[in-house]
Motif scaffolding. Structure first.
Motif, PDB file in Angstrom:
ATOM      1  N   UNK A  74       0.828  -1.201   0.000  1.00 12.31           N
ATOM      2  CA  UNK A  74       0.000   0.000   0.000  1.00 12.31           C
ATOM      3  C   UNK A  74       0.866   1.256   0.000  1.00 12.31           C
ATOM      4  N   UNK A  75       1.946   1.244   0.787  1.00 13.71           N
ATOM      5  CA  UNK A  75       2.850   2.398   0.833  1.00 13.71           C
ATOM      6  C   UNK A  75       3.480   2.618  -0.539  1.00 13.71           C
ATOM      7  N   UNK A  76       3.910   1.544  -1.183  1.00 12.37           N
ATOM      8  CA  UNK A  76       4.525   1.670  -2.499  1.00 12.37           C
ATOM      9  C   UNK A  76       3.512   2.157  -3.534  1.00 12.37           C
ATOM     10  N   UNK A  77       2.279   1.661  -3.446  1.00 13.04           N
ATOM     11  CA  UNK A  77       1.244   2.104  -4.383  1.00 13.04           C
ATOM     12  C   UNK A  77       0.939   3.584  -4.194  1.00 13.04           C
ATOM     13  N   UNK A  78       0.875   4.019  -2.941  1.00 12.97           N
ATOM     14  CA  UNK A  78       0.649   5.435  -2.661  1.00 12.97           C
ATOM     15  C   UNK A  78       1.764   6.283  -3.270  1.00 12.97           C
ATOM     16  N   UNK A  79       3.007   5.883  -3.006  1.00 11.53           N
ATOM     17  CA  UNK A  79       4.146   6.652  -3.507  1.00 11.53           C
ATOM     18  C   UNK A  79       4.160   6.678  -5.027  1.00 11.53           C
ATOM     19  N   UNK A  80       3.902   5.541  -5.656  1.00  7.23           N
ATOM     20  CA  UNK A  80       3.887   5.490  -7.115  1.00  7.23           C
ATOM     21  C   UNK A  80       2.821   6.411  -7.680  1.00  7.23           C
ATOM     22  N   UNK A 125       8.002   5.175   3.209  1.00  5.37           N
ATOM     23  CA  UNK A 125       7.370   6.295   2.513  1.00  5.37           C
ATOM     24  C   UNK A 125       8.348   7.454   2.338  1.00  5.37           C
ATOM     25  N   UNK A 126       9.082   7.777   3.383  1.00  5.61           N
ATOM     26  CA  UNK A 126      10.044   8.877   3.322  1.00  5.61           C
ATOM     27  C   UNK A 126      11.082   8.627   2.233  1.00  5.61           C
ATOM     28  N   UNK A 127      11.622   7.414   2.196  1.00  8.71           N
ATOM     29  CA  UNK A 127      12.638   7.099   1.196  1.00  8.71           C
ATOM     30  C   UNK A 127      12.082   7.116  -0.219  1.00  8.71           C
ATOM     31  N   UNK A 128      10.855   6.629  -0.403  1.00  5.74           N
ATOM     32  CA  UNK A 128      10.267   6.602  -1.733  1.00  5.74           C
ATOM     33  C   UNK A 128       9.949   8.001  -2.257  1.00  5.74           C
ATOM     34  N   UNK A 129       9.575   8.908  -1.366  1.00  9.94           N
ATOM     35  CA  UNK A 129       9.241  10.271  -1.783  1.00  9.94           C
ATOM     36  C   UNK A 129      10.446  11.205  -1.806  1.00  9.94           C
ATOM     37  N   UNK A 130      11.563  10.746  -1.279  1.00  9.81           N
ATOM     38  CA  UNK A 130      12.733  11.612  -1.145  1.00  9.81           C
ATOM     39  C   UNK A 130      13.201  12.231  -2.457  1.00  9.81           C
ATOM     40  N   UNK A 141      10.903  17.279   6.035  1.00  8.52           N
ATOM     41  CA  UNK A 141      10.210  16.096   6.549  1.00  8.52           C
ATOM     42  C   UNK A 141      10.047  16.286   8.050  1.00  8.52           C
ATOM     43  N   UNK A 142       8.799  16.283   8.511  1.00  9.01           N
ATOM     44  CA  UNK A 142       8.491  16.408   9.938  1.00  9.01           C
ATOM     45  C   UNK A 142       7.878  15.100  10.410  1.00  9.01           C
ATOM     46  N   UNK A 143       8.422  14.540  11.475  1.00  8.62           N
ATOM     47  CA  UNK A 143       7.998  13.218  11.940  1.00  8.62           C
ATOM     48  C   UNK A 143       7.501  13.290  13.382  1.00  8.62           C
ATOM     49  N   UNK A 144       6.348  12.714  13.607  1.00 12.27           N
ATOM     50  CA  UNK A 144       5.764  12.713  14.944  1.00 12.27           C
ATOM     51  C   UNK A 144       6.329  11.573  15.777  1.00 12.27           C
ATOM     52  N   UNK A 185      18.115  11.293   9.158  1.00  6.91           N
ATOM     53  CA  UNK A 185      17.803  12.017   7.925  1.00  6.91           C
ATOM     54  C   UNK A 185      18.427  13.407   7.946  1.00  6.91           C
ATOM     55  N   UNK A 186      18.397  14.058   9.105  1.00 11.76           N
ATOM     56  CA  UNK A 186      19.037  15.368   9.244  1.00 11.76           C
ATOM     57  C   UNK A 186      20.535  15.264   8.998  1.00 11.76           C
ATOM     58  N   UNK A 187      21.146  14.219   9.557  1.00 15.02           N
ATOM     59  CA  UNK A 187      22.585  14.023   9.382  1.00 15.02           C
ATOM     60  C   UNK A 187      22.928  13.779   7.912  1.00 15.02           C
TER      61      UNK A 187
END
Length: 312
Positions: A74-80, A125-130, A141-144, A185-187
């Protein structure tokens, strides 16, 4: 109340945008002029939330897309799908999560529910959208995370809590993992010159459906718990509780690797910069967890991030 800076022309993706802090953040980001993609697990609930938000913010630019962070497909489908649109993505807000189900639940991918929903899914998701994020002028990118990250630890020998399951400990691990992801990710952004801002937030003790939704998993209809405004510790409503996330996602004063939360007892009150807890200060901990997550999700971090740099 915190005033969100002008977001005109910016496109933000917010996971878990149909309830709690995600819904409140979506409303205020849209009111500040942002175009928001509401990433939700249930399209039916998402449509209802979108209707409420449009009544609150007439003319808001809100798009709806389905994602189940507990399902890598589902995550990959969303990103695609979102990448195929060709739209710029300025900010990803990793907000969705699940909290303390009554028993250990495995996802379709074979991982403990909280670890995948709260961390592995957002990591993927973060890596796919990067690559698309890095095309934006000021990507973020803000992460809760959660205050429970203070008491968490990464159980590398039993990340899925297969030996002895504890719902609170598994939750604390997953939210500590979120914080470590944001720090790594910041680093990476700093060392590779991406210009991407990675921040994290925690909501303190905010009254949302998160406290009951997870506990209601596997319960029958007659045993469902209902949200309550009565708490033993100081607590706050979602309007105040969403503000650390809003600051992390939109404020020009947010800093690389910054962590934001309520200022009073770390539970309630105006947003301030929170201290990174001792649990997250291991020198090699963020990089080690990142490498493990890359293996578990099937994302080769070096390949993905290398192609992202080349595309910028």
């Amino acid at each position: 109340m915190y005033n969100v800076p002008d977001q005109t022309g910016r496109h933000l993706v917010v996971t878990g945008a149909n309830s709690g802090t995600g819904k409140e953040a979506t409303a205020r980001l849209a009111a500040a002029g942002a175009r928001v993609t509401m990433a939700v697990r249930s399209l039916e609930k998402g449509e209802a939330a979108r209707a409420e938000l449009l009544a609150r913010v007439p003319g808001a630019d809100l798009r709806l897309r389905r994602i189940d962070l507990a399902d890598f497909a589902s995550v990959r489908a969303f990103a695609e799908g979102i990448l195929a649109d060709g739209e710029q993505i300025d900010t990803l807000v990793n907000n969705a999560g699940v909290m303390i189900p009554p028993k250990r639940i495995e996802t379709v991918d074979g991982y403990e529910l909280q670890f995948q929903s709260n961390f592995l899914g957002p990591f993927l998701l973060t890596n796919l959208l990067l690559p698309r994020l890095l095309e934006a002028p000021k990507p973020r990118v803000a992460t809760m995370s959660s205050g429970t990250a203070d008491f968490g630890s990464i159980h590398f020998r039993d990340l899925q809590f297969e030996r002895r399951y504890s719902a609170p400990r598994a939750y604390a691990q997953s939210k500590l993992a979120d914080l470590l992801m944001s720090l790594r990710l910041a680093e990476l952004s700093e060392t590779r010159g991406w210009g991407l801002l990675s921040t994290a937030a925690h909501p303190g003790y905010t009254r949302t459906n998160l406290q009951t939704a997870g506990r209601n998993l596997a319960r029958g209809d007659a045993k469902q718990l209902q949200p309550s405004s009565r708490t033993l510790l100081p607590s706050q409503g979602v309007e105040q509780g969403a503000e650390p996330l809003l600051f992390a996602a939109a404020d020009p004063g947010a800093v690389q690797g910054g962590y934001y939360g309520p200022s009073r007892m770390a539970l309630v009150g105006p947003t301030h910069r929170a201290q990174i807890p001792r649990s997250a200060r291991g020198r090699d901990l963020p990089a080690s967890l990142w490498a493990v997550a890359a293996e578990l999700t099937g994302v080769d971090a070096q390949t993905t991030l290398g192609s992202a740099t080349a595309s910028k």
